[in-house]
Design a protein around this motif. Sequence first.
Motif, PDB file in Angstrom:
ATOM      1  N   THR A 161      -3.636 -10.829  30.991  1.00  8.64           N
ATOM      2  CA  THR A 161      -4.756  -9.696  31.071  1.00  8.64           C
ATOM      3  C   THR A 161      -5.042  -9.185  32.603  1.00  8.64           C
ATOM      4  OG1 THR A 161      -5.652 -10.547  28.838  1.00  8.64           O
ATOM      5  CG2 THR A 161      -6.978  -9.045  30.314  1.00  8.64           C
ATOM      6  N   TRP A 162      -5.361 -10.317  33.280  1.00 12.37           N
ATOM      7  CA  TRP A 162      -5.894 -10.253  34.687  1.00 12.37           C
ATOM      8  C   TRP A 162      -4.502  -9.587  35.760  1.00 12.37           C
ATOM      9  CZ3 TRP A 162      -3.778 -13.121  38.947  1.00 12.37           C
ATOM     10  CH2 TRP A 162      -4.452 -13.031  40.046  1.00 12.37           C
ATOM     11  N   LEU A 163      -3.403 -10.073  35.271  1.00 10.18           N
ATOM     12  CA  LEU A 163      -2.317  -9.351  35.979  1.00 10.18           C
ATOM     13  C   LEU A 163      -1.842  -7.960  35.553  1.00 10.18           C
ATOM     14  CD1 LEU A 163       0.133 -10.370  37.817  1.00 10.18           C
ATOM     15  CD2 LEU A 163       1.538 -10.697  35.738  1.00 10.18           C
ATOM     16  N   ILE A 164      -2.218  -7.540  34.544  1.00  9.34           N
ATOM     17  CA  ILE A 164      -2.246  -6.178  34.061  1.00  9.34           C
ATOM     18  C   ILE A 164      -3.204  -5.211  34.659  1.00  9.34           C
ATOM     19  CG2 ILE A 164      -2.418  -4.629  31.803  1.00  9.34           C
ATOM     20  CD1 ILE A 164      -0.758  -6.643  30.239  1.00  9.34           C
ATOM     21  N   ILE A 185      -8.978  -5.830  29.660  1.00  8.02           N
ATOM     22  CA  ILE A 185      -8.426  -5.064  30.849  1.00  8.02           C
ATOM     23  C   ILE A 185      -8.923  -3.837  31.222  1.00  8.02           C
ATOM     24  CG2 ILE A 185      -6.044  -3.937  31.239  1.00  8.02           C
ATOM     25  CD1 ILE A 185      -4.732  -6.034  29.464  1.00  8.02           C
ATOM     26  N   LEU A 186      -9.302  -2.915  30.243  1.00 10.18           N
ATOM     27  CA  LEU A 186      -9.742  -1.866  30.658  1.00 10.18           C
ATOM     28  C   LEU A 186     -11.426  -1.632  30.785  1.00 10.18           C
ATOM     29  CD1 LEU A 186      -7.607   0.790  28.446  1.00 10.18           C
ATOM     30  CD2 LEU A 186      -7.200   0.053  30.682  1.00 10.18           C
ATOM     31  N   HIS A 187     -11.862  -2.641  30.384  1.00  7.88           N
ATOM     32  CA  HIS A 187     -13.478  -2.781  30.478  1.00  7.88           C
ATOM     33  C   HIS A 187     -14.108  -1.502  29.501  1.00  7.88           C
ATOM     34  CE1 HIS A 187     -12.972  -5.708  33.497  1.00  7.88           C
ATOM     35  NE2 HIS A 187     -12.167  -4.722  34.206  1.00  7.88           N
ATOM     36  N   ILE A 188     -13.779  -1.563  28.360  1.00  2.24           N
ATOM     37  CA  ILE A 188     -14.164  -0.585  27.440  1.00  2.24           C
ATOM     38  C   ILE A 188     -14.143  -1.452  26.013  1.00  2.24           C
ATOM     39  CG2 ILE A 188     -13.407   1.530  25.932  1.00  2.24           C
ATOM     40  CD1 ILE A 188     -11.335   2.109  28.071  1.00  2.24           C
ATOM     41  N   ASN A 189     -15.231  -0.916  25.332  1.00  2.00           N
ATOM     42  CA  ASN A 189     -15.560  -1.541  24.061  1.00  2.00           C
ATOM     43  C   ASN A 189     -14.476  -1.443  23.111  1.00  2.00           C
ATOM     44  OD1 ASN A 189     -16.827  -1.845  21.576  1.00  2.00           O
ATOM     45  ND2 ASN A 189     -18.629  -1.244  22.129  1.00  2.00           N
ATOM     46  N   GLU A 190     -14.307  -2.472  22.347  1.00  2.00           N
ATOM     47  CA  GLU A 190     -13.010  -2.691  21.371  1.00  2.00           C
ATOM     48  C   GLU A 190     -13.075  -1.630  20.323  1.00  2.00           C
ATOM     49  OE1 GLU A 190     -10.680  -6.027  18.528  1.00  2.00           O
ATOM     50  OE2 GLU A 190     -12.706  -6.550  19.495  1.00  2.00           O
TER      51      GLU A 190
END
Length: 181
Positions: free
Chosen positions: A67-70, A142-147
Amino acid sequence: MLTLVKKAMRGDKEAFIALMDKHSDSLLRIAHGYLSQEADIADAIQDTILDAYEHLSSLKEPRYFKTWLIRILLNNCNHIYNKNKNYIPLEEVSENLTDTAQEVDTPLFRFRELLSYVSEENRICFQLYYGEELTTREIADILHINESTIRSRMHREKLKLKTRLQNSGYTASAGKESASS
Protein backbone atom coordinates in the motif's frame (compact mmCIF):
# COMPACT_ATOMS: atom_id res chain seq x y z
CA MET A 1 6.89 -11.33 2.24
CA LEU A 2 6.64 -9.72 5.67
CA THR A 3 10.07 -11.16 6.46
CA LEU A 4 11.52 -9.52 3.34
CA VAL A 5 10.04 -6.18 4.31
CA LYS A 6 11.50 -6.40 7.82
CA LYS A 7 14.91 -7.36 6.46
CA ALA A 8 14.81 -4.47 3.99
CA MET A 9 13.82 -2.09 6.77
CA ARG A 10 16.91 -3.23 8.68
CA GLY A 11 19.09 -2.30 5.69
CA ASP A 12 19.27 -5.60 3.77
CA LYS A 13 19.77 -4.46 0.17
CA GLU A 14 19.13 -7.94 -1.27
CA ALA A 15 15.77 -8.07 0.51
CA PHE A 16 14.86 -4.66 -0.92
CA ILE A 17 15.79 -5.81 -4.43
CA ALA A 18 13.68 -8.95 -3.96
CA LEU A 19 10.71 -6.80 -2.86
CA MET A 20 11.05 -4.58 -5.92
CA ASP A 21 11.24 -7.64 -8.17
CA LYS A 22 8.12 -9.04 -6.53
CA HIS A 23 6.16 -5.81 -7.04
CA SER A 24 7.59 -4.72 -10.40
CA ASP A 25 4.68 -6.07 -12.47
CA SER A 26 2.14 -4.31 -10.25
CA LEU A 27 4.04 -1.05 -10.43
CA LEU A 28 4.22 -1.31 -14.21
CA ARG A 29 0.50 -2.04 -14.58
CA ILE A 30 -0.50 0.81 -12.29
CA ALA A 31 1.82 3.29 -13.99
CA HIS A 32 0.47 2.19 -17.40
CA GLY A 33 -3.04 2.85 -16.16
CA TYR A 34 -2.07 6.34 -15.14
CA LEU A 35 0.49 7.50 -17.71
CA SER A 36 0.63 6.91 -21.46
CA GLN A 37 4.25 7.58 -22.43
CA GLU A 38 6.76 4.77 -21.87
CA ALA A 39 9.46 7.22 -20.78
CA ASP A 40 7.13 8.74 -18.17
CA ILE A 41 6.19 5.27 -16.91
CA ALA A 42 9.86 4.33 -16.57
CA ASP A 43 10.59 7.60 -14.76
CA ALA A 44 7.69 7.10 -12.34
CA ILE A 45 8.81 3.56 -11.50
CA GLN A 46 12.46 4.57 -11.14
CA ASP A 47 11.52 7.49 -8.87
CA THR A 48 9.27 5.18 -6.84
CA ILE A 49 12.04 2.64 -6.27
CA LEU A 50 14.46 5.38 -5.27
CA ASP A 51 11.91 7.06 -2.95
CA ALA A 52 11.00 3.72 -1.37
CA TYR A 53 14.65 2.92 -0.74
CA GLU A 54 15.41 6.33 0.71
CA HIS A 55 12.30 6.43 2.93
CA LEU A 56 11.91 2.79 3.93
CA SER A 57 12.64 3.73 7.53
CA SER A 58 9.47 5.88 7.54
CA LEU A 59 7.28 2.82 6.94
CA LYS A 60 5.53 2.28 10.25
CA GLU A 61 3.86 -1.06 9.63
CA PRO A 62 5.68 -3.68 7.46
CA ARG A 63 2.41 -5.39 6.48
CA TYR A 64 1.36 -2.22 4.62
CA PHE A 65 4.44 -2.18 2.41
CA LYS A 66 2.53 -2.71 -0.85
CA THR A 67 0.00 0.00 0.00
CA TRP A 68 2.83 2.37 0.93
CA LEU A 69 4.72 1.57 -2.28
CA ILE A 70 1.65 2.15 -4.46
CA ARG A 71 1.01 5.48 -2.74
CA ILE A 72 4.55 6.56 -3.59
CA LEU A 73 4.02 5.47 -7.20
CA LEU A 74 0.75 7.38 -7.46
CA ASN A 75 2.39 10.52 -6.09
CA ASN A 76 5.17 10.19 -8.68
CA CYS A 77 2.67 9.53 -11.48
CA ASN A 78 0.68 12.61 -10.43
CA HIS A 79 3.81 14.72 -10.43
CA ILE A 80 4.83 13.55 -13.92
CA TYR A 81 1.29 13.82 -15.27
CA ASN A 82 0.87 17.39 -14.02
CA LYS A 83 4.30 18.38 -15.31
CA ASN A 84 3.62 16.98 -18.80
CA LYS A 85 -0.15 17.27 -19.21
CA ASN A 86 -0.01 19.69 -22.14
CA TYR A 87 3.04 18.26 -23.90
CA ILE A 88 2.88 15.48 -26.53
CA PRO A 89 5.89 15.21 -28.85
CA LEU A 90 4.87 14.57 -32.47
CA GLU A 91 7.20 11.59 -32.90
CA GLU A 92 5.61 9.85 -29.90
CA VAL A 93 2.13 10.29 -31.38
CA SER A 94 3.12 8.36 -34.50
CA GLU A 95 4.94 5.70 -32.42
CA ASN A 96 1.83 5.24 -30.26
CA LEU A 97 -0.34 4.74 -33.33
CA THR A 98 1.99 1.97 -34.51
CA ASP A 99 2.20 0.39 -31.04
CA THR A 100 -1.58 0.50 -30.64
CA ALA A 101 -2.13 -1.28 -33.94
CA GLN A 102 0.10 -4.13 -32.78
CA GLU A 103 -1.54 -4.64 -29.37
CA VAL A 104 -5.22 -4.22 -30.27
CA ASP A 105 -6.23 -7.76 -29.38
CA THR A 106 -4.49 -8.24 -26.05
CA PRO A 107 -6.30 -8.40 -22.70
CA LEU A 108 -4.10 -5.56 -21.38
CA PHE A 109 -5.06 -3.36 -24.33
CA ARG A 110 -8.76 -4.13 -23.82
CA PHE A 111 -8.44 -3.34 -20.11
CA ARG A 112 -6.71 -0.03 -20.93
CA GLU A 113 -9.43 0.73 -23.46
CA LEU A 114 -12.12 0.17 -20.81
CA LEU A 115 -10.16 2.33 -18.37
CA SER A 116 -10.21 5.14 -20.91
CA TYR A 117 -14.02 5.25 -20.56
CA VAL A 118 -13.80 5.65 -16.78
CA SER A 119 -13.60 9.21 -15.48
CA GLU A 120 -10.07 10.36 -14.75
CA GLU A 121 -10.98 10.90 -11.10
CA ASN A 122 -12.03 7.24 -10.66
CA ARG A 123 -9.66 5.50 -13.09
CA ILE A 124 -7.07 4.72 -10.45
CA CYS A 125 -9.73 3.05 -8.27
CA PHE A 126 -10.60 0.72 -11.15
CA GLN A 127 -6.92 0.08 -11.88
CA LEU A 128 -6.20 -0.86 -8.29
CA TYR A 129 -9.39 -2.89 -7.79
CA TYR A 130 -9.55 -4.83 -11.05
CA GLY A 131 -5.95 -4.61 -12.24
CA GLU A 132 -4.19 -5.17 -8.91
CA GLU A 133 -7.04 -6.93 -7.09
CA LEU A 134 -6.75 -4.72 -4.02
CA THR A 135 -9.70 -4.46 -1.64
CA THR A 136 -11.74 -1.29 -1.34
CA ARG A 137 -10.25 -0.90 2.15
CA GLU A 138 -6.70 -1.02 0.76
CA ILE A 139 -7.62 1.44 -1.99
CA ALA A 140 -9.18 3.79 0.56
CA ASP A 141 -5.95 3.65 2.59
CA ILE A 142 -3.80 4.37 -0.47
CA LEU A 143 -5.93 7.24 -1.75
CA HIS A 144 -6.85 8.62 1.69
CA ILE A 145 -10.56 8.45 0.82
CA ASN A 146 -13.43 6.93 2.78
CA GLU A 147 -14.05 3.30 1.79
CA SER A 148 -17.76 3.95 1.16
CA THR A 149 -16.78 6.73 -1.23
CA ILE A 150 -14.62 4.26 -3.18
CA ARG A 151 -17.52 1.79 -3.38
CA SER A 152 -20.06 4.40 -4.51
CA ARG A 153 -17.69 5.85 -7.13
CA MET A 154 -16.98 2.41 -8.52
CA HIS A 155 -20.67 1.54 -8.56
CA ARG A 156 -21.55 4.70 -10.52
CA GLU A 157 -18.70 4.14 -12.98
CA LYS A 158 -19.69 0.49 -13.51
CA LEU A 159 -23.22 1.59 -14.36
CA LYS A 160 -21.87 4.16 -16.83
CA LEU A 161 -19.54 1.56 -18.36
CA LYS A 162 -22.34 -0.98 -18.67
CA THR A 163 -24.58 1.56 -20.44
CA ARG A 164 -21.78 2.66 -22.74
CA LEU A 165 -20.86 -0.92 -23.64
CA GLN A 166 -24.49 -1.88 -24.25
CA ASN A 167 -24.93 1.17 -26.49
CA SER A 168 -21.81 0.04 -28.39
CA GLY A 169 -23.28 -3.42 -29.01
CA TYR A 170 -21.56 -5.38 -26.25
CA THR A 171 -23.42 -7.82 -24.06
CA ALA A 172 -22.27 -9.17 -20.71
CA SER A 173 -22.26 -12.79 -21.83
CA ALA A 174 -21.40 -12.81 -25.52
CA GLY A 175 -18.89 -10.04 -26.15
CA LYS A 176 -19.46 -7.72 -29.09
CA GLU A 177 -22.53 -8.48 -31.14
CA SER A 178 -21.80 -9.02 -34.78
CA ALA A 179 -23.46 -6.87 -37.41
CA SER A 180 -24.90 -9.94 -39.12
CA SER A 181 -26.86 -11.13 -36.03
